[in-house]
Design a protein around this motif. Sequence first.
Motif, PDB file in Angstrom:
ATOM      1  N   TYR A 131       0.834  -1.199   0.000  1.00 28.28           N
ATOM      2  CA  TYR A 131       0.000   0.000   0.000  1.00 28.28           C
ATOM      3  C   TYR A 131       0.872   1.253   0.000  1.00 28.28           C
ATOM      4  N   THR A 132       0.463   2.251  -0.782  1.00 26.76           N
ATOM      5  CA  THR A 132       1.226   3.507  -0.852  1.00 26.76           C
ATOM      6  C   THR A 132       1.114   4.254   0.478  1.00 26.76           C
ATOM      7  N   SER A 133       1.860   5.331   0.609  1.00 28.94           N
ATOM      8  CA  SER A 133       1.959   6.016   1.896  1.00 28.94           C
ATOM      9  C   SER A 133       0.699   6.764   2.328  1.00 28.94           C
ATOM     10  N   GLY A 134      -0.177   7.080   1.378  1.00 28.32           N
ATOM     11  CA  GLY A 134      -1.372   7.834   1.739  1.00 28.32           C
ATOM     12  C   GLY A 134      -1.116   9.321   1.919  1.00 28.32           C
ATOM     13  N   SER A 135      -0.079   9.853   1.278  1.00 27.85           N
ATOM     14  CA  SER A 135       0.199  11.295   1.389  1.00 27.85           C
ATOM     15  C   SER A 135      -0.896  12.111   0.710  1.00 27.85           C
ATOM     16  N   THR A 136      -1.380  11.638  -0.425  1.00 26.08           N
ATOM     17  CA  THR A 136      -2.321  12.437  -1.211  1.00 26.08           C
ATOM     18  C   THR A 136      -3.747  11.917  -1.150  1.00 26.08           C
ATOM     19  N   GLY A 137      -3.985  10.814  -0.470  1.00 24.80           N
ATOM     20  CA  GLY A 137      -5.345  10.285  -0.380  1.00 24.80           C
ATOM     21  C   GLY A 137      -5.318   8.871   0.159  1.00 24.80           C
ATOM     22  N   VAL A 166      15.789   9.371  -0.353  1.00 20.97           N
ATOM     23  CA  VAL A 166      14.552   8.935  -1.012  1.00 20.97           C
ATOM     24  C   VAL A 166      13.329   9.325  -0.198  1.00 20.97           C
ATOM     25  N   GLY A 167      12.225   9.574  -0.888  1.00 22.76           N
ATOM     26  CA  GLY A 167      10.945   9.718  -0.200  1.00 22.76           C
ATOM     27  C   GLY A 167      10.282  11.056  -0.390  1.00 22.76           C
ATOM     28  N   GLU A 168      11.069  12.107  -0.417  1.00 25.34           N
ATOM     29  CA  GLU A 168      10.536  13.453  -0.601  1.00 25.34           C
ATOM     30  C   GLU A 168      11.621  14.244  -1.312  1.00 25.34           C
ATOM     31  N   VAL A 203      23.218  10.188  -4.004  1.00 25.67           N
ATOM     32  CA  VAL A 203      22.216   9.908  -5.032  1.00 25.67           C
ATOM     33  C   VAL A 203      20.844  10.280  -4.467  1.00 25.67           C
ATOM     34  N   ASP A 204      20.186  11.231  -5.129  1.00 23.21           N
ATOM     35  CA  ASP A 204      18.843  11.667  -4.729  1.00 23.21           C
ATOM     36  C   ASP A 204      17.886  10.931  -5.651  1.00 23.21           C
ATOM     37  N   THR A 205      17.273   9.867  -5.126  1.00 23.45           N
ATOM     38  CA  THR A 205      16.550   8.922  -5.983  1.00 23.45           C
ATOM     39  C   THR A 205      15.054   9.187  -5.971  1.00 23.45           C
ATOM     40  N   TRP A 206      14.514   9.554  -7.118  1.00 27.14           N
ATOM     41  CA  TRP A 206      13.065   9.747  -7.218  1.00 27.14           C
ATOM     42  C   TRP A 206      12.411   8.469  -7.711  1.00 27.14           C
ATOM     43  N   TRP A 207      11.411   8.024  -6.988  1.00 27.84           N
ATOM     44  CA  TRP A 207      10.612   6.884  -7.438  1.00 27.84           C
ATOM     45  C   TRP A 207       9.390   6.754  -6.553  1.00 27.84           C
ATOM     46  N   GLN A 208       8.580   5.736  -6.783  1.00 31.40           N
ATOM     47  CA  GLN A 208       7.299   5.579  -6.078  1.00 31.40           C
ATOM     48  C   GLN A 208       7.035   4.097  -5.787  1.00 31.40           C
ATOM     49  N   THR A 209       6.102   3.851  -4.894  1.00 34.74           N
ATOM     50  CA  THR A 209       5.666   2.467  -4.669  1.00 34.74           C
ATOM     51  C   THR A 209       5.299   1.841  -6.008  1.00 34.74           C
ATOM     52  N   GLU A 210       4.631   2.633  -6.823  1.00 33.04           N
ATOM     53  CA  GLU A 210       4.135   2.133  -8.110  1.00 33.04           C
ATOM     54  C   GLU A 210       5.260   1.805  -9.089  1.00 33.04           C
ATOM     55  N   GLY A 257       1.731  12.064 -10.846  1.00 35.50           N
ATOM     56  CA  GLY A 257       1.137  12.886  -9.791  1.00 35.50           C
ATOM     57  C   GLY A 257       2.097  13.921  -9.233  1.00 35.50           C
ATOM     58  N   ASP A 258       3.327  13.935  -9.732  1.00 32.19           N
ATOM     59  CA  ASP A 258       4.323  14.898  -9.255  1.00 32.19           C
ATOM     60  C   ASP A 258       4.571  15.987 -10.298  1.00 32.19           C
ATOM     61  N   GLY A 259       4.941  17.165  -9.802  1.00 30.68           N
ATOM     62  CA  GLY A 259       5.376  18.238 -10.677  1.00 30.68           C
ATOM     63  C   GLY A 259       6.895  18.228 -10.752  1.00 30.68           C
ATOM     64  N   GLY A 283       7.311  18.881  -6.216  1.00 30.17           N
ATOM     65  CA  GLY A 283       6.275  18.565  -5.221  1.00 30.17           C
ATOM     66  C   GLY A 283       5.090  17.916  -5.914  1.00 30.17           C
ATOM     67  N   ARG A 284       4.046  17.662  -5.125  1.00 27.89           N
ATOM     68  CA  ARG A 284       2.860  17.009  -5.687  1.00 27.89           C
ATOM     69  C   ARG A 284       2.069  18.005  -6.515  1.00 27.89           C
ATOM     70  N   VAL A 285       1.532  17.520  -7.611  1.00 23.38           N
ATOM     71  CA  VAL A 285       0.685  18.362  -8.438  1.00 23.38           C
ATOM     72  C   VAL A 285      -0.512  18.878  -7.631  1.00 23.38           C
ATOM     73  N   GLY A 323       6.765   9.001   7.077  1.00 29.79           N
ATOM     74  CA  GLY A 323       7.547  10.199   7.351  1.00 29.79           C
ATOM     75  C   GLY A 323       7.377  11.341   6.371  1.00 29.79           C
ATOM     76  N   LYS A 324       6.302  11.319   5.573  1.00 29.40           N
ATOM     77  CA  LYS A 324       6.113  12.400   4.607  1.00 29.40           C
ATOM     78  C   LYS A 324       5.081  13.404   5.108  1.00 29.40           C
ATOM     79  N   ILE A 325       5.341  14.670   4.819  1.00 29.67           N
ATOM     80  CA  ILE A 325       4.420  15.718   5.251  1.00 29.67           C
ATOM     81  C   ILE A 325       3.101  15.592   4.485  1.00 29.67           C
TER      82      ILE A 325
HETATM   83  P1  ATP Z   1       0.124   8.249  -1.933  1.00 30.74           P
HETATM   84  O1  ATP Z   1       0.441   7.801  -3.336  1.00 30.74           O
HETATM   85  O2  ATP Z   1      -0.728   7.280  -1.207  1.00 30.74           O
HETATM   86  O3  ATP Z   1      -0.315   9.664  -1.857  1.00 30.74           O
HETATM   87  P2  ATP Z   1       2.975   8.566  -1.589  1.00 30.74           P
HETATM   88  O4  ATP Z   1       2.947   9.098  -2.988  1.00 30.74           O
HETATM   89  O5  ATP Z   1       3.652   9.408  -0.554  1.00 30.74           O
HETATM   90  O6  ATP Z   1       1.507   8.217  -1.096  1.00 30.74           O
HETATM   91  P3  ATP Z   1       5.058   6.650  -1.979  1.00 30.74           P
HETATM   92  O7  ATP Z   1       4.938   5.721  -3.111  1.00 30.74           O
HETATM   93  O8  ATP Z   1       5.659   6.151  -0.718  1.00 30.74           O
HETATM   94  O9  ATP Z   1       3.617   7.122  -1.596  1.00 30.74           O
HETATM   95  O10 ATP Z   1       5.887   7.928  -2.395  1.00 30.74           O
HETATM   96  C1  ATP Z   1       6.149   8.318  -3.721  1.00 30.74           C
HETATM   97  C2  ATP Z   1       6.265   9.811  -3.785  1.00 30.74           C
HETATM   98  O11 ATP Z   1       7.325  10.275  -2.933  1.00 30.74           O
HETATM   99  C3  ATP Z   1       6.618  10.371  -5.143  1.00 30.74           C
HETATM  100  O12 ATP Z   1       5.486  10.485  -5.970  1.00 30.74           O
HETATM  101  C4  ATP Z   1       7.235  11.732  -4.777  1.00 30.74           C
HETATM  102  O13 ATP Z   1       6.235  12.706  -4.551  1.00 30.74           O
HETATM  103  C5  ATP Z   1       7.929  11.445  -3.471  1.00 30.74           C
HETATM  104  N1  ATP Z   1       9.369  11.183  -3.674  1.00 30.74           N
HETATM  105  C6  ATP Z   1      10.015  10.017  -3.520  1.00 30.74           C
HETATM  106  N2  ATP Z   1      11.335  10.154  -3.727  1.00 30.74           N
HETATM  107  C7  ATP Z   1      11.551  11.447  -4.038  1.00 30.74           C
HETATM  108  C8  ATP Z   1      12.715  12.228  -4.370  1.00 30.74           C
HETATM  109  N3  ATP Z   1      13.930  11.716  -4.390  1.00 30.74           N
HETATM  110  N4  ATP Z   1      12.529  13.532  -4.653  1.00 30.74           N
HETATM  111  C9  ATP Z   1      11.300  14.073  -4.621  1.00 30.74           C
HETATM  112  N5  ATP Z   1      10.189  13.410  -4.309  1.00 30.74           N
HETATM  113  C10 ATP Z   1      10.295  12.107  -4.012  1.00 30.74           C
END
Ligand code: ATP
Length: 651
Positions: A268-274, A391-393, A415-422, A505-507, A520-522, A614-616
């Motif tokens: 399950y995703t983190s639930g930051s956006t819903g 990772v994570g934000e 390494v600043d790694t962008w990625w998602q559960t998906e 879902g990200d900008g 950040g998030r769109v 741990g995400k805002i």
């Molecule tokens: P939900 O999808 O339920 O709202 P979530 O998006 O926080 O929760 P995760 O899959 O844990 O669930 O997080 C992925 C998101 O975390 C990305 O879409 C992005 O917004 C953010 N993220 C992850 N790594 C980075 C990074 N290195 N730089 C910027 N943002 C990041």
Amino acid sequence: MDQSADRIEAVLKEERVFYPSEDFKRSALLAKPEEYQALYEESLRDPEGFWGRFAGEFHWFEPWKKVLEWNVPYAKWFVGGKTNLTYNALDRHLASRRNKAAIVFEGEPGDSRVLTYHDLHREVSKFANVLKGLGVNKGDRVTIYLPMIPEAAIAMLACARIGAIHSVVFGGFSASALAERINDAQSAVLVTADGGWRRGSVVPLKANADEALASTESVRHVVVVRRVGQEVPMLPGRDHWYHELMASASDRCEAEPLDSEHPLFILYTSGSTGKPKGVMHTTAGYMAYVALTARYVFDLKETDTYFCTADVGWVTGHSYVVYGLLLNGATTLMYEGAPNWPDEGRIWNIIDKYGVSILYTAPTAIRAFMKWGEQWPLKYRLSSLRLLGSVGEPINPEAWLWYYHVIGKGRCPIVDTWWQTETGGIMITTLPGVHPMKPGHAGKPFFGVEPDIVDTSGKTITGADEGGHLIIKRPWPSMLRTVWGDPERYERQYWSQYPGNYFTGDGARRDSDGYYLIMGRVDDVLNVSGHRLGTMEVESALVSHPAVAEAAVVGRPDPIKGEGIVAFVTLKAGYTPSDALSAELKAHVVKAIGAIARPDEIRFTEAMPKTRSGKIMRRLLRQIAAGESEIKGDTSTLEDRSVVERLKAAQ
Ligand code: ATP
Ligand code: MG
């Protein structure tokens, strides 16, 4: 600059560039930009050749017939092949790495365990037999609700060995969140523990599990690991002690040949956006992608000790504590407890104790380390470290610089790694020996990943540093295959906005070197007097003030500007809220990025509402800033409800 409503304006200027040292480059797996470029171009020109060549390293019970079958939005990778992830993560290493540490474990009370590849292979085989003995069949779901102890990895791998689908639920979740996830997956077995250690106290996992099971019907058996030694009620016939079942289990269990597209896990995703989405990943594509990313992003060497602070309850724990590392025959360190127990030096102590060479953590942790003060890491040598990851934000440049200088001593690339559960694996990052680093910029796409930045009509935004929506234009091996039990949500959530393309879902914006910066998030974009601003840049400006530990900005309806900016701010030790400081912070933002981003209001707070990962959660702050009396939307993954109550009370 185009100011159409579709775009997100770039305001933060970051001109500092850091280069990997000659020393790092000399031994790096990849050190030349041309090498990266050639592989990247090949991966797009001939994805089947690229991924086929790499997947050929693995053991296949039956070879695949076709590398990719793409029926938008459903992808199949390595079609017709049969493999087993644990064969490749364990059995394959027995010849050459039998006695190498696979998992190094540090418990919160200070106990320690090392499992070699031989040990891990034996334990996984035994637990796979235990699961079979409990009637678990291929395709059945097993929920894992454990602390960060080796048994969590053993249980995951045992499922993968027999083709059961695991659903790991973070051990910090409540009984109701656990029940919801068990019900969603219809799990037949639950693996839990009598408890886990957290800041010196016991997290009552079995008690939570019992409460959850009262509102679920699918679970037939519960396996309980004895971790803390506390008395827990055991329901005869349903509950079994792990050590008792393991004592009589055979240590021979051949890895089941599984179809490439056989489901591996639900998470399950983190639930930051819903409401969290139950993301489903499958076997072979996930295996190939996490193995290759782990190898190149972390520049893995035979002698590394790698430490990722994420819990196995998150995707980072799946891909880069367990699977990606073991597939490469690496040594992965698991730590059970809190980073500030028994004191704020715990992580640094672990690094010195085990000679950790690669550290992978999250901006939320880095900001906490900064808040606690550099006297903690300065007590330790940290001389074994050679590479750092985030990772994570989005990481604010100020936090990046602190991490680079105070922890990495200017010696370790980040390494600043962008990625998602998906996405299953890392999608955008620099490669540590190849690319110069720019604080705040994640960097370049990994092999096989074709990102783009588009406006809401789907048109590519070509201008350097102009922000828009981040999409991925083609399938990649470890992409999610569906939302568990809800294919309609899968199609709507990810594939409906830009048909044929995956919407993140990200900008983001892209600079003239092709580096991506995540804005950040769109959903969280601010709209001030016709200017659309991403949260990351305004927050980074605030965090660059010496008093600020963490910042979150949200829009609040404003009759004149459309939206005004409310900034929630936590201060570092030694600073106290005041009107003067508030004025100073507003002026600081204006100076750093301009008058349009001037916060209308600064709200000092002790803590931010965060997800359990741990995400805002800005969507909650937005409602608080608007003065709404009742908080709407899913709050099931909120870490600490009292933070929201306190923020509301402070209106
Ligand atoms: P939900 O999808 O339920 O709202 P979530 O998006 O926080 O929760 P995760 O899959 O844990 O669930 O997080 C992925 C998101 O975390 C990305 O879409 C992005 O917004 C953010 N993220 C992850 N790594 C980075 C990074 N290195 N730089 C910027 N943002 C990041
Ligand atoms: Mg998400």
